[in-house]
Enzyme design. Structure first.
Site, short mmCIF file in Angstrom:
data_model
loop_
_atom_site.label_atom_id
_atom_site.label_comp_id
_atom_site.label_asym_id
_atom_site.label_seq_id
_atom_site.Cartn_x
_atom_site.Cartn_y
_atom_site.Cartn_z
N ILE A 144 0.92 -1.12 -0.12
CA ILE A 144 0.22 0.08 0.00
C ILE A 144 0.97 1.29 -0.11
O ILE A 144 1.66 1.19 0.88
CB ILE A 144 -0.86 -0.17 1.03
CG1 ILE A 144 -1.99 -1.29 1.07
CG2 ILE A 144 -1.50 1.42 1.45
CD1 ILE A 144 -2.89 -1.29 2.52
N HIS A 145 0.60 2.08 -0.94
CA HIS A 145 1.35 3.42 -1.27
C HIS A 145 0.38 4.82 -1.02
O HIS A 145 -0.42 4.55 -1.56
CB HIS A 145 2.32 3.47 -2.31
CG HIS A 145 3.34 2.37 -2.30
ND1 HIS A 145 4.71 2.53 -1.63
CD2 HIS A 145 3.57 1.23 -2.80
CE1 HIS A 145 5.18 1.30 -1.67
NE2 HIS A 145 4.64 0.60 -2.27
N GLU B 94 4.25 -11.42 -1.11
CA GLU B 94 3.38 -11.36 0.18
C GLU B 94 1.79 -11.89 -0.14
O GLU B 94 0.81 -12.04 0.92
CB GLU B 94 2.88 -9.70 0.67
CG GLU B 94 4.41 -9.61 1.47
CD GLU B 94 5.38 -8.73 0.62
OE1 GLU B 94 5.13 -8.85 -0.47
OE2 GLU B 94 6.52 -8.40 1.21
N GLU C 76 -0.70 11.55 8.27
CA GLU C 76 -0.01 10.12 8.09
C GLU C 76 -0.26 9.39 9.40
O GLU C 76 -0.85 9.80 10.39
CB GLU C 76 1.38 10.46 7.74
CG GLU C 76 1.76 10.80 6.41
CD GLU C 76 1.65 9.67 5.38
OE1 GLU C 76 1.29 8.57 5.89
OE2 GLU C 76 1.61 9.89 4.12
#
Length: 497
Positions: free
Chosen positions: A174-175, A238, A294
């Site tokens: 995830i970015h 993954e 964030e």
């Protein structure tokens, strides 16, 4: 005999996950009240269920499915699917306190993905090509903003799938993905991310890196993708962890417009290429100076130079669901924290079996910065073993900043109990271990030379082990008061253990 309820259907994708939650009161709330994806949706969920490091007031509430999104007829947005440990346990069929062990077992027993045809891939029920005259991802999909300072709309819970152009190994992560134009999305890579290594290899050859951006997935796929090196080194896929959690391989399908695979049972897939030698200012359309909130709880600074994804197409299910999260919330804690716990537990179990009993990646650290490690000492030598476990955890998970060690009589998931141990079983001049100038995480606002001139570069930090365990020789002096074990239900029928 009374009729037994039908057993729940297996979870294979997001829709079956929502069906599972619907069987558990208080875990999923659906609303058709109109919602604006720009700031309003996150503002609502911030109060209802975001939790984590989000600005107070917040809470831990149900996942919410918004079925009437302003400006996007037919689109739906889901937020908070994994924003409670209890809900993750329901979706992964595990007691919440045993999720760490379940994840560690999945790492030990990976299950390879399987390839299916387009006819068996729900994600390709509808196809939009970027070369169509009216294609505009900004009007096609509702990418939310969290705050009014966001650099732009973001796909906050989107799994990027890329392939090493030299070895053919696949990775998913995830970015941070900011929509920059009708067919352009910027991508932020924290240092050391594997897909960024793939991008650099492709760029060195002057080539694009084909990727798929997968949105709306089986939660096992999302959580399995959040492991990092050294637990999942370069070359480890993954997706095999998500397969192990479900007992069947994750289904992949060939993309329609790029030479890449996508997750066949996704709600939405954005197909594109990371362009070589092209960079974009993250807030080029807004000039806010901020990216988005964030996981530490602060607004991240907008990056002045990010790689750019050129979108080639979008495929979706009918009536697709955009899955998102509130940046610093409890959902990030589940996504990042539970794999962190499993990685630490696995490493400690490999090094000294049976010593570490439990690991909790605390919400206060966003699932990354703070871990509570429960140990079971058997002799005086293991006073030193406890600190060795903490050092091993810091080495296994580079982004970890603080470790608190507790004994078996302390519940690592109960912050009051942990603070009790930190108050009553700790002397700062004896039990505090400080490790200066170690690589940490660039998104911690204190990890900068401006905050501490001794720090040589952004993302370098001082780490700490807070040893709140009792010295083995003094254990009898620290025994907690014992009470009768009485079942209170005759006096309080609503009691739940």
């Amino acid at each position: 005999m009374p009729e037994q309820p039908d057993p729940p259907a297996p979870v294979r994708d997001l829709r079956s996950a929502l069906d599972r939650l619907a069987r558990h009161p208080g875990q999923l709330h659906t609303t058709d009240h109109p919602i604006d994806p720009y700031g309003e949706l996150a503002g609502v969920y911030k109060r209802i269920g975001a939790g984590g490091t989000v600005e107070r007031p917040t809470g831990i509430g149900p996942a919410m499915l918004f079925e009437n999104v302003k400006g996007y007829p037919g689109a739906r947005i889901l937020v908070g699917l994994l924003a409670s440990r209890e809900r993750v346990g329901i979706l992964l069929e595990s007691e919440p306190a045993r999720l760490t062990q379940r994840m560690a077992e999945a790492v030990r027993n990976p299950l390879e993905p399987v390839i299916v045809t387009a006819e068996n891939a729900p994600c390709q029920q509808i196809v939009h090509r970027a070369d169509d005259e009216d294609f505009d991802i900004r009007t096609l999909l509702p990418a939310p903003t969290n705050t009014d300072k966001d650099a732009g709309p973001y796909f906050c819970e989107a799994l990027v799938l890329g392939t090493d152009p030299e070895t053919g190994h696949t990775d998913v992560t995830i970015h941070r993905l900011c929509v920059q134009g009708k067919d352009e999305i910027s991508i932020f890579f924290a240092p050391g991310r594997h897909i960024d290594a793939f991008r650099q290899k492709a760029e060195a050859k002057g080539e694009s890196l084909p990727v798929s951006i997968n949105i709306g997935l089986d939660p096992a796929v999302y959580i399995g993708a959040e492991f990092e090196a050294p637990t999942t080194p370069l070359g480890f896929d993954e997706l095999t962890i998500g397969g192990a959690l479900r007992g069947e391989g994750v289904e992949l399908v060939d993309c329609v417009t790029v030479k890449q695979k996508s997750i066949a049972r996704a709600e939405i897939v954005i197909e594109g290429e990371i362009l070589p030698d092209v960079r974009v200012k993250e807030d080029k359309n807004t000039g806010t100076g901020h990216a988005m909130p964030e996981f530490p709880g602060c607004d991240g600074p907008a990056n002045p130079s990010l790689p750019l994804i050129k979108v080639k197409g979008v495929t979706t299910r009918k009536d697709p669901i955009v899955q998102t999260l509130v940046g610093p919330g409890e959902e990030h804690v589940s996504l990042a924290g539970i794999p962190t716990e499993a990685a630490i537990l696995k490493a400690c179990e490999d090094a000294f079996p049976g010593f570490v009993k439990q690991v909790y990646a605390h919400s206060a650290g966003g699932g990354k910065f703070l871990s509570i490690i429960q140990v079971g000492k058997r002799d005086a030598f293991e006073d030193g073993r406890a600190r060795q476990a903490a050092i091993l955890a810091l080495g296994i998970y580079a982004e970890l900043k603080h470790v608190v060690l507790v004994d078996e009589d302390v519940d690592p998931f109960d912050s009051d109990d942990v603070l009790w141990a930190m108050t009553n079983r700790f002397q700062a001049d004896k039990d505090l271990v400080i490790l200066p100038k170690i690589a940490g995480h660039v998104l911690d606002p204190s990890q900068t030379p401006e905050y501490n001139p001794e720090i040589p570069a952004k993302g370098v930090t001082a780490k700490m082990v807070y040893d709140a365990t009792v010295p083995f020789a003094l254990r009898e002096k620290f025994t907690r008061a014992h009470f009768r074990d009485v079942d209170p239900t005759p006096w309080y029928p609503d009691y739940k253990a």
